[in-house]
Enzyme design. Structure first.
Site, PDB file in Angstrom:
ATOM      1  N   HIS A 109       0.860  -1.184   0.000  1.00 14.91           N
ATOM      2  CA  HIS A 109       0.000   0.000   0.000  1.00 14.91           C
ATOM      3  C   HIS A 109       0.894   1.230   0.000  1.00 14.91           C
ATOM      4  CE1 HIS A 109      -3.143  -2.783   1.992  1.00 14.91           C
ATOM      5  NE2 HIS A 109      -3.278  -2.770   0.676  1.00 14.91           N
ATOM      6  N   GLU A 292       1.382  -4.971  11.124  1.00  9.86           N
ATOM      7  CA  GLU A 292       0.912  -3.579  11.098  1.00  9.86           C
ATOM      8  C   GLU A 292       1.754  -2.809  12.115  1.00  9.86           C
ATOM      9  OE1 GLU A 292      -1.390  -2.306   9.161  1.00  9.86           O
ATOM     10  OE2 GLU A 292      -2.529  -4.016   8.373  1.00  9.86           O
TER      11      GLU A 292
HETATM   12 ZN   LIG Z   1      -1.728  -1.835   4.242  1.00  6.51          ZN
END
Ligand SMILES: [Zn+2]
Length: 471
Positions: A109, A292
């Protein structure tokens, strides 16, 4: 000076004199890990996230400065023709060795830049700490380390999530629930290049870095039952321990108010179809998690120093999992050559595969007693019982398989689906498409007609059927 304490671990800055005293003192708490280089290696300078050119320049400079440890590859190009850079770090960077291959990749991303810089910091840590820090030296010597800091350069350049076509790359992989076709057809170029790299290298452990939360997320990300609240992979207890290996060393993560111990099952959090971790686990025999790194997608650049300190030991500890369990080389008992084989632990419905270049397999396992089955097309299956796996270095079990005679292969004219798939894997190098193509013809006993297998092989590869019979 004690810099921090996490559970039974502490980071201490010590003078040479004090270091000697520490090293000669016996601790009941466990082995002491002495790092003789500053931590962090180097504080990041600058006020904002670096440009793609600066990231590439940094990787090129490291590779040039450490030719004994690094190789920098371009594994493909993005939609807008930007290079997808992958760094290999190894004590013998030009060799395929009997070592587990581990993949760290970041920033699928484009608006999640933290992992990119942590991957660069990790690369730097490996090259600067090699020969100085025992754990870093061990990992570089014993693991083939692959780090791709930037999977979505187009999104990074524009500060948007998707690739330049609008594809969310972490929704673009084969998926056991909605897209069970393990081929690159129709996928975004960034995904295709990474998949082809995985097909060629057979990594056994992977982590994909994101931001937007602070947690380690483990498979499955999607479940055939849409009402499932938790989707346990066959290796669920192992995934939990591997995720804890990361989260427990990241203090803010492990103390998360939202996630118990800083980890969570994919479906228990939210369903993702087409994510990389399920694909790697289901089809490629690779244990993969999603890390994350920060609640903020793009935290202030000034936080990069503390983010590195919080993740550095976790990145090393998770990677070290690749050296646990059972490992070995599978060879042909007559020729002694390595073969492509699958390895299955009885009681765990999941295969891992040898890397056919060397024949090495690396089956990570929790401590316990296990029985393994080794299978390859054209060979007699071998069962190895009562292997006692500990929590430290992997148990080494080398296996040689006896080729079956042609009479055994033909039998009643039907062969096991797994044998047919394995034959196609050997011939095509494509584990996936073989499975899919053959599954349609399998009968209730898990067997497939030899004629159907040959027909399928011809369709896939356009080569004479005699090759299958001679396997
Ligand atoms: Zn992501």
């Amino acid at each position: 000076m004690i810099d921090g304490v996490w559970g039974d671990r502490a980071r201490i800055y010590a003078s040479p004199d004090l270091l000697v005293r520490i090293e000669t003192t016996s601790f009941s708490a466990g082995p002491l890990r002495v790092t003789r280089i500053p931590s962090p290696v180097r504080a990041r300078t600058g006020e904002d996230y670096p440009s793609l050119d600066a990231i590439a320049a940094e990787m090129e400079a490291i590779a040039q400065a450490h030719p004994d440890l690094c190789r920098l590859y371009t594994v493909g190009r993005s939609l807008l023709d930007r290079p997808l850079l992958m760094m290999k770090i190894s004590d013998h960077p030009d060799l395929e060795e009997d070592e587990p291959e581990v993949l760290y990749l970041s920033t699928m991303h484009g608006d999640e830049p933290v992992g990119t810089l942590l991957c660069l910091d990790l690369i730097r840590l490996f090259v600067e700490g090699y020969g100085l820090d025992p754990e870093i030296t061990r990992l570089v010597n014993e693991v083939e380390i692959w780090i791709m800091p930037m999977m979505n350069p187009d999104g990074y350049a524009g500060i948007y999530r998707t690739n330049a076509q609008g594809y969310d790359l972490n929704r673009s992989f084969p998926d056991r629930v909605i897209d069970p076709v393990n081929t690159t057809d129709g996928r975004p170029p960034e995904t295709q290049h990474l998949m082809n790299w995985v097909y060629a290298h057979s990594p056994v452990l992977a982590a994909s870095f994101h931001t937007g939360a602070l947690v380690v997320n483990y498979p499955y990300d999607a479940d055939p039952d849409p009402s499932a609240r938790y989707s346990a992979a066959p290796d669920d207890p192992l995934f939990i321990q591997q995720s804890l290996a990361y989260a427990s060393l990241n203090p803010p993560m492990s103390q998360s108010p939202w996630f118990d111990n800083g980890i969570i099952n994919g479906v228990d959090w939210y369903t993702v179809y087409g994510g990389i971790q399920d694909w790697l686990y289901v089809w490629q025999g690779c244990n993969a998690v999603t890390v994350e790194l920060s609640d903020a997608k793009r935290p202030s650049f000034s936080e990069m120093g503390s983010l590195w300190i919080e993740n550095r030991e976790a990145m090393l500890a998770y990677m070290a999992w690749s050296l646990k369990g059972v490992r070995g080389i599978v060879t042909d008992s007559i020729t002694g050559l390595p073969i492509q084989a699958s390895v299955r632990v009885e009681g765990i419905d999941h295969d891992v595969y040898t890397d056919p270049d060397v024949g090495d397999y690396h089956r990570m396992l929790l401590s316990g007693t296990y029985t393994l089955r080794f299978r390859a097309a054209g060979y007699v299956e071998k069962r190895v019982q009562d292997l006692v796996v500990g929590s430290r270095d992997a148990l080494r079990i080398h296996v040689s398989l006896d080729p079956v005679s042609p009479g055994d292969v033909t039998g009643d004219g039907r062969i096991d689906l797994a044998d047919a798939v394995a034959a196609l894997q050997i011939l095509s190098g494509l584990k996936p498409s073989a499975q899919v193509a053959l599954s349609a013809d399998v009968d209730q006993d898990g067997k497939i007609g030899l004629g159907e297998a040959i027909f399928c092989l011809k369709g896939l590869l356009g080569i004479p059927p005699i090759f299958l019979l001679s396997q």
